[in-house]
Design an enzyme around this catalytic site. Structure first.
Site, short mmCIF file in Angstrom:
data_model
loop_
_atom_site.label_atom_id
_atom_site.label_comp_id
_atom_site.label_asym_id
_atom_site.label_seq_id
_atom_site.Cartn_x
_atom_site.Cartn_y
_atom_site.Cartn_z
N SER A 47 0.87 -1.41 -0.49
CA SER A 47 -0.09 -0.07 0.20
C SER A 47 0.90 1.10 -0.09
O SER A 47 1.98 1.77 0.43
CB SER A 47 -1.06 0.34 1.12
OG SER A 47 -2.00 1.19 0.91
N GLU A 48 0.06 2.42 -1.04
CA GLU A 48 0.96 3.69 -1.42
C GLU A 48 1.57 4.10 0.30
O GLU A 48 2.77 5.08 0.34
CB GLU A 48 0.52 4.12 -1.80
CG GLU A 48 0.93 5.93 -2.41
CD GLU A 48 0.34 6.13 -3.14
OE1 GLU A 48 -0.08 7.94 -2.96
OE2 GLU A 48 -0.69 5.67 -4.34
N ASN A 49 0.54 4.09 1.06
CA ASN A 49 0.87 4.65 2.79
C ASN A 49 1.98 4.29 3.34
O ASN A 49 1.90 4.70 4.19
CB ASN A 49 -0.30 5.11 3.63
CG ASN A 49 -0.89 3.58 3.47
OD1 ASN A 49 -1.09 2.66 2.82
ND2 ASN A 49 -1.78 3.56 4.66
#
Length: 213
Positions: A47-49
């Site tokens: 996930s990008e975060n």
């Protein structure tokens, strides 16, 4: 015509993700793909975060408010998973460490151009996020989207009319009607869902399709 619902579309995408792959799931419909990993596969979702080894959505009542994905949805963490900051997360995305990125799209062109960050409509502010980084950083790019927009207009076109996220970056398109590959010869239909016919899907597509082999 048979149109898959978002859950069915996500399950279909998951079938094409190989064992051992590192995969980023974009915001929206792509996040549902994490719910459909078969027991004989190990897929590491990013996930990008800043999460690696994202698991399925938690059961109702078991949500952890400190564990969310880039779309602010509650997720779980698989054994061996880890957290890290945005700088490290984007280094993974930009550095060629992801085998596949699964993104949504407003439009995809016949040559695999992706438009998924702006619609030229001031009512909906553009939001690129990490899409451009994923489009050029992942080894493969899968798009999952409905075949037509809310007005029934095709989202697969000869040329995109919205601002591009990346040129020639999409390899496979999963819609609610079919699975389509972007090839040097054109858009090749890989699978038609249910009793959908080639002619029916072609009529809802703004680019020429090649029939299933």
């Amino acid at each position: 015509m048979l149109r898959l619902n978002p859950e069915q579309m996500a399950e279909r995408v998951a079938k094409d993700i190989p064992d051992g792959a590192y995969v980023n799931l974009g915001i929206g419909m792509p996040t549902k793909v994490a719910n459909y990993v078969s027991g004989d596969k190990l897929v590491i979702y990013h996930s990008e975060n800043g999460i690696l080894a994202v698991g399925p959505a938690p059961a109702p009542g078991e949500e952890n408010p400190n564990l969310i994905n880039a779309g602010k949805q509650y997720v779980t963490l698989l054994p061996g998973g880890c957290y890290f900051d945005n700088a490290e997360s984007f280094a993974i995305m930009r550095g060629g460490h992801l085998d596949i990125a699964v993104l949504g799209a407003f439009q995809v062109s016949a040559r695999g151009d992706l438009a998924n960050w702006a619609t030229n409509n001031d009512k909906y502010p553009p939001a690129v996020g990490g899409a451009m980084d994923l489009a050029v950083g992942a080894r493969k790019l899968f798009v999952v989207m409905k075949h037509t927009d809310r007005e029934g207009e095709p989202k697969i076109l000869e040329q995109c009319t919205y601002p591009l996220t990346g040129t020639g970056v999409v390899q496979r398109i999963f819609t609610d009607l079919a699975v389509i590959d972007v090839t040097p010869d054109g858009l090749q239909v890989v699978e038609l869902f249910g009793s959908n016919t080639f002619d029916e899907v072609q009529a809802l597509t703004g680019a020429r399709l090649l029939p299933p082999a």
